[in-house]
Design a protein around this motif. Sequence first.
Motif, short mmCIF file in Angstrom:
data_model
loop_
_atom_site.label_atom_id
_atom_site.label_comp_id
_atom_site.label_asym_id
_atom_site.label_seq_id
_atom_site.Cartn_x
_atom_site.Cartn_y
_atom_site.Cartn_z
N GLU A 189 0.97 -1.08 0.16
CA GLU A 189 0.03 -0.07 0.21
C GLU A 189 0.90 1.09 0.06
O GLU A 189 1.66 1.45 0.94
CB GLU A 189 -0.85 0.14 1.13
CG GLU A 189 -2.30 0.58 1.38
CD GLU A 189 -3.03 0.31 2.20
OE1 GLU A 189 -2.60 -0.42 3.07
OE2 GLU A 189 -4.24 0.87 2.04
N VAL A 190 0.91 1.86 -1.03
CA VAL A 190 1.70 3.21 -1.20
C VAL A 190 0.61 4.34 -1.31
O VAL A 190 -0.26 4.46 -1.88
CB VAL A 190 2.52 3.09 -2.54
CG1 VAL A 190 3.23 4.60 -2.75
CG2 VAL A 190 3.45 1.83 -2.67
N ALA A 191 0.88 5.26 -0.43
CA ALA A 191 0.05 6.56 -0.12
C ALA A 191 0.69 7.94 -0.16
O ALA A 191 1.48 7.84 0.92
CB ALA A 191 -0.92 6.20 0.90
N GLY A 192 0.35 8.79 -1.04
CA GLY A 192 1.02 10.05 -0.88
C GLY A 192 2.32 10.30 -1.10
O GLY A 192 3.12 10.91 -0.66
N LEU A 193 3.06 9.17 -1.63
CA LEU A 193 4.53 9.20 -1.52
C LEU A 193 5.29 10.12 -2.72
O LEU A 193 4.94 10.09 -3.93
CB LEU A 193 5.03 7.85 -1.95
CG LEU A 193 6.55 7.30 -2.03
CD1 LEU A 193 6.96 7.25 -0.41
CD2 LEU A 193 6.96 6.16 -2.56
N ALA A 194 6.10 10.93 -1.94
CA ALA A 194 6.70 12.01 -2.68
C ALA A 194 8.22 12.08 -2.33
O ALA A 194 8.22 11.75 -0.93
CB ALA A 194 6.18 13.34 -2.33
N PHE A 195 9.29 12.39 -3.31
CA PHE A 195 10.46 12.12 -2.69
C PHE A 195 11.38 13.12 -3.67
O PHE A 195 11.09 12.93 -4.73
CB PHE A 195 11.01 10.77 -2.87
CG PHE A 195 12.40 10.63 -2.54
CD1 PHE A 195 12.95 10.49 -1.23
CD2 PHE A 195 13.45 10.62 -3.48
CE1 PHE A 195 14.21 10.52 -0.69
CE2 PHE A 195 14.78 10.43 -3.12
CZ PHE A 195 15.15 10.16 -1.80
N ALA A 196 12.41 13.75 -3.15
CA ALA A 196 13.32 14.58 -3.65
C ALA A 196 14.50 14.06 -3.50
O ALA A 196 14.95 14.01 -2.12
CB ALA A 196 13.16 16.08 -3.22
N LEU A 241 9.32 11.82 -7.12
CA LEU A 241 8.21 11.33 -7.11
C LEU A 241 7.28 12.45 -6.50
O LEU A 241 7.88 13.19 -5.41
CB LEU A 241 8.26 10.15 -6.05
CG LEU A 241 8.90 8.87 -6.50
CD1 LEU A 241 8.83 8.00 -5.34
CD2 LEU A 241 8.35 8.38 -7.71
N PHE A 242 5.92 12.59 -6.87
CA PHE A 242 5.27 13.84 -6.59
C PHE A 242 3.92 13.27 -6.09
O PHE A 242 2.83 13.78 -6.45
CB PHE A 242 4.89 14.36 -7.90
CG PHE A 242 6.12 15.30 -8.47
CD1 PHE A 242 6.01 16.71 -8.03
CD2 PHE A 242 6.89 14.75 -9.15
CE1 PHE A 242 7.46 17.37 -8.47
CE2 PHE A 242 8.12 15.37 -9.55
CZ PHE A 242 8.17 16.78 -9.41
N GLY A 243 3.65 12.35 -5.12
CA GLY A 243 2.52 11.77 -4.51
C GLY A 243 1.79 10.67 -5.38
O GLY A 243 1.07 10.82 -6.25
#
Length: 259
Positions: free
Chosen positions: A16-23, A31-33
């Motif tokens: 389950e991946v939720a709202g994943l954002a990463f810089a 990743l933008f959500g």
Amino acid sequence: MDPVTVSKEPVPPSLEVAGLAFAYPDGHQALFGVDFTIGRGERVALLGPNGAGKTTLVLHLNGILTGGAGTVAVAGLPVGKQHMAEIRRKVGIVFQDPDDQLFMPTVREDVAFGPAAAGMKGPELEARVDRALARVGMAEFKDRPPHHLSFGQRRRVAVATVLAMEPEILVLDEPSSNLDPASRRELADILRSLDVTVLMVTHDLPYALELCPRSLVLSEGVIAADGPTGELLADDALMRAHRLELPFGFDPRSVAAGS
Ligand SMILES: Nc1ncnc2c1ncn2[C@@H]1O[C@H](COP(=O)(O)OP(=O)(O)O)[C@@H](O)[C@H]1O
Ligand SMILES: [Mg+2]
């Protein structure tokens, strides 16, 4: 998809991946959500052009990358520092190059490495190794050095090293790359025979269609589409918009998806 229920206890989704954002530390946001759920036993392809963020996403699944926004949970367990050993056992990642994964003098030792590190030994460990090698059709190569095997055989051993941990989810990064047609076919048969949840990152759209009833399209750091693989591949506008190219003459409508 409805969660499978066994005696009233709902089985949590494998992933389950939720709202994943990463810089990345250099400020580049990859990743933008990202939101999606994979139910237990599903086989799902993750498609997307180069630079879409596929590898960045995969590296979040077992906590190699952390620190952005959002959450990842594996079989209901949040990925984070507190359960790292258990998460690493539950998420089996087969990296693109098997030589990153095989480093012991024999196939047996490579496949035994993870379970042994988790405390398994003796006949139980041997049985675990034998079962994992049998599942990828490599039982008779147990005492061979991995570097004497063909590339396709090394990839199968890399899959066995991960299966030996009995993971909740098997994640494969470009499993068909650099395989000749016979090895590609053998690996497909193996993957189809496994009773495990699979997330397969691939550029090989016919392979996705053949093995995965469902696909996700990751593009510019968001999920641009999530649906039956055959329908997505037949959507010319979607394919073009995300720089996904079917091989010349390949008609996705002529193949029974994920059977
Ligand atoms: N270590 C890094 N530092 C900065 N930017 C990165 C790093 N790794 C990847 N990126 C960038 O993040 C984006 C997503 O990369 P990646 O997840 O490797 O995409 P994919 O696997 O879909 O090709 C790309 O723009 C890439 O250049
Ligand atoms: Mg990548």
